[in-house]
Design a protein around this motif. Structure first.
Motif, PDB file in Angstrom:
ATOM      1  N   ALA A  15     -54.363 -38.724 118.466  1.00 33.63           N
ATOM      2  CA  ALA A  15     -53.495 -38.907 119.256  1.00 33.63           C
ATOM      3  C   ALA A  15     -53.183 -38.163 120.583  1.00 33.63           C
ATOM      4  O   ALA A  15     -52.588 -38.425 121.214  1.00 33.63           O
ATOM      5  CB  ALA A  15     -52.000 -38.822 118.242  1.00 33.63           C
ATOM      6  N   GLN A  16     -53.788 -36.834 120.407  1.00 34.01           N
ATOM      7  CA  GLN A  16     -53.763 -36.049 121.580  1.00 34.01           C
ATOM      8  C   GLN A  16     -54.582 -36.476 122.632  1.00 34.01           C
ATOM      9  O   GLN A  16     -54.111 -36.426 123.809  1.00 34.01           O
ATOM     10  CB  GLN A  16     -54.636 -34.739 121.028  1.00 34.01           C
ATOM     11  CG  GLN A  16     -53.846 -33.889 120.077  1.00 34.01           C
ATOM     12  CD  GLN A  16     -52.461 -33.490 120.352  1.00 34.01           C
ATOM     13  OE1 GLN A  16     -52.178 -33.051 121.525  1.00 34.01           O
ATOM     14  NE2 GLN A  16     -51.443 -33.878 119.773  1.00 34.01           N
ATOM     15  N   GLY A  17     -55.447 -37.429 122.477  1.00 30.06           N
ATOM     16  CA  GLY A  17     -56.107 -38.196 123.438  1.00 30.06           C
ATOM     17  C   GLY A  17     -56.856 -37.510 124.835  1.00 30.06           C
ATOM     18  O   GLY A  17     -56.514 -37.797 125.949  1.00 30.06           O
ATOM     19  N   GLY A  18     -57.315 -36.219 124.290  1.00 28.79           N
ATOM     20  CA  GLY A  18     -57.877 -35.347 125.419  1.00 28.79           C
ATOM     21  C   GLY A  18     -56.907 -34.478 126.241  1.00 28.79           C
ATOM     22  O   GLY A  18     -57.067 -33.893 127.307  1.00 28.79           O
ATOM     23  N   ALA A  19     -55.728 -34.280 125.313  1.00 29.74           N
ATOM     24  CA  ALA A  19     -54.836 -33.012 126.062  1.00 29.74           C
ATOM     25  C   ALA A  19     -55.336 -31.748 126.298  1.00 29.74           C
ATOM     26  O   ALA A  19     -54.981 -30.897 126.974  1.00 29.74           O
ATOM     27  CB  ALA A  19     -53.452 -33.189 125.313  1.00 29.74           C
ATOM     28  N   VAL A  20     -56.291 -31.529 124.958  1.00 27.34           N
ATOM     29  CA  VAL A  20     -56.728 -30.055 125.080  1.00 27.34           C
ATOM     30  C   VAL A  20     -57.658 -29.809 126.429  1.00 27.34           C
ATOM     31  O   VAL A  20     -57.693 -28.759 127.037  1.00 27.34           O
ATOM     32  CB  VAL A  20     -57.370 -29.766 123.817  1.00 27.34           C
ATOM     33  CG1 VAL A  20     -58.303 -28.654 123.734  1.00 27.34           C
ATOM     34  CG2 VAL A  20     -56.388 -29.936 122.530  1.00 27.34           C
ATOM     35  N   THR A  21     -58.263 -30.994 126.546  1.00 30.18           N
ATOM     36  CA  THR A  21     -59.358 -30.498 127.763  1.00 30.18           C
ATOM     37  C   THR A  21     -58.599 -30.599 129.090  1.00 30.18           C
ATOM     38  O   THR A  21     -58.991 -29.764 129.978  1.00 30.18           O
ATOM     39  CB  THR A  21     -60.271 -31.935 127.830  1.00 30.18           C
ATOM     40  OG1 THR A  21     -60.763 -32.180 126.707  1.00 30.18           O
ATOM     41  CG2 THR A  21     -61.228 -32.003 128.767  1.00 30.18           C
ATOM     42  N   ALA A  22     -57.579 -31.476 129.339  1.00 25.16           N
ATOM     43  CA  ALA A  22     -56.573 -31.315 130.295  1.00 25.16           C
ATOM     44  C   ALA A  22     -56.142 -30.069 130.574  1.00 25.16           C
ATOM     45  O   ALA A  22     -55.936 -29.358 131.750  1.00 25.16           O
ATOM     46  CB  ALA A  22     -55.636 -32.345 130.483  1.00 25.16           C
ATOM     47  N   GLU A  23     -55.691 -29.362 129.323  1.00 19.70           N
ATOM     48  CA  GLU A  23     -55.079 -28.023 129.376  1.00 19.70           C
ATOM     49  C   GLU A  23     -56.015 -27.063 129.842  1.00 19.70           C
ATOM     50  O   GLU A  23     -55.719 -26.003 130.520  1.00 19.70           O
ATOM     51  CB  GLU A  23     -54.316 -27.564 128.263  1.00 19.70           C
ATOM     52  CG  GLU A  23     -53.095 -28.494 127.900  1.00 19.70           C
ATOM     53  CD  GLU A  23     -52.623 -28.151 126.399  1.00 19.70           C
ATOM     54  OE1 GLU A  23     -53.196 -27.500 125.607  1.00 19.70           O
ATOM     55  OE2 GLU A  23     -51.609 -28.861 125.990  1.00 19.70           O
ATOM     56  N   ALA A  24     -57.356 -27.003 129.358  1.00 26.16           N
ATOM     57  CA  ALA A  24     -58.038 -26.295 129.544  1.00 26.16           C
ATOM     58  C   ALA A  24     -58.883 -26.188 131.008  1.00 26.16           C
ATOM     59  O   ALA A  24     -58.963 -25.176 131.839  1.00 26.16           O
ATOM     60  CB  ALA A  24     -59.525 -26.426 128.863  1.00 26.16           C
ATOM     61  N   VAL A  25     -58.899 -27.445 131.473  1.00 24.15           N
ATOM     62  CA  VAL A  25     -59.115 -27.746 133.047  1.00 24.15           C
ATOM     63  C   VAL A  25     -57.983 -26.981 133.957  1.00 24.15           C
ATOM     64  O   VAL A  25     -58.354 -26.418 134.935  1.00 24.15           O
ATOM     65  CB  VAL A  25     -59.265 -29.130 133.411  1.00 24.15           C
ATOM     66  CG1 VAL A  25     -59.262 -29.292 134.919  1.00 24.15           C
ATOM     67  CG2 VAL A  25     -60.631 -29.665 132.675  1.00 24.15           C
ATOM     68  N   LEU A  26     -56.836 -27.089 133.301  1.00 26.54           N
ATOM     69  CA  LEU A  26     -55.682 -26.349 134.344  1.00 26.54           C
ATOM     70  C   LEU A  26     -55.702 -24.776 134.081  1.00 26.54           C
ATOM     71  O   LEU A  26     -55.236 -24.128 135.135  1.00 26.54           O
ATOM     72  CB  LEU A  26     -54.451 -26.969 133.939  1.00 26.54           C
ATOM     73  CG  LEU A  26     -54.262 -28.650 134.395  1.00 26.54           C
ATOM     74  CD1 LEU A  26     -52.965 -29.199 133.645  1.00 26.54           C
ATOM     75  CD2 LEU A  26     -54.276 -28.856 135.728  1.00 26.54           C
TER      76      LEU A  26
END
Length: 152
Positions: A15-26
């Motif tokens: 369900a997270q759907g890549g949220a961790v990746t987006a946070e890491a990129v920011l």
């Protein structure tokens, strides 16, 4: 862990759907900038320390070549000031102390104290200036430390 709990964990992960990746990129650029700022502050401190040590060594060598304690103190002051200027180290309240004797083979001790300004380091919470000191000793040159005798 039973099957129901495992399905919940897997379902949450999907369900997270890549949220961790987006946070890491920011967050990554902010962390890199912080590391660069810390590296700059550390570099400024180390560079100032090395330049101050070099100025103290040059001043001690210049003092060791003089023929009297007064001339040694004057030479140490002038050499340390000139060395700091040539090194590009901006000092507030620079002080040079010389301890020497007139006997050949003894040592001359020169201490240089300088308040260095770190400028933009205030952003990181580092104090704007810091007082550094360096000490160097040199053996008084046997042939140059005595007054000239007789005429040639």
């Amino acid at each position: 862990m039973n099957a129901v709990q495992l399905r919940r964990v897997v379902g949450w992960w999907r369900a997270q759907g890549g949220a961790v990746t987006a946070e890491a990129v920011l967050i990554a650029p902010v962390l890199v900038m912080l590391l660069v700022f810390v590296a700059v502050v550390v570099h400024r401190g180390v560079d100032a320390r090395l330049r101050l040590d070099d100025a103290a060594h040059q001043a001690a060598r210049a003092a060791s070549l003089q023929r009297s304690p007064v001339a040694a103190s004057t030479a140490a002051q002038a050499t340390a000031t000139l060395a700091l200027v040539h090194a590009g180290l901006v000092c507030r309240d620079a002080a040079v102390a010389t301890t020497t004797s007139a006997s050949p083979g003894s040592t001359v001790l020169v201490s240089v104290r300088c308040t260095v300004d770190f400028g933009q380091a205030l952003v990181l919470g580092v104090p704007g200036s810091r007082t550094l000191s360096a000490t160097a000793s040199e053996v008084i040159d046997t042939y140059r430390s005595q007054p000239a005798t007789g005429g040639t």
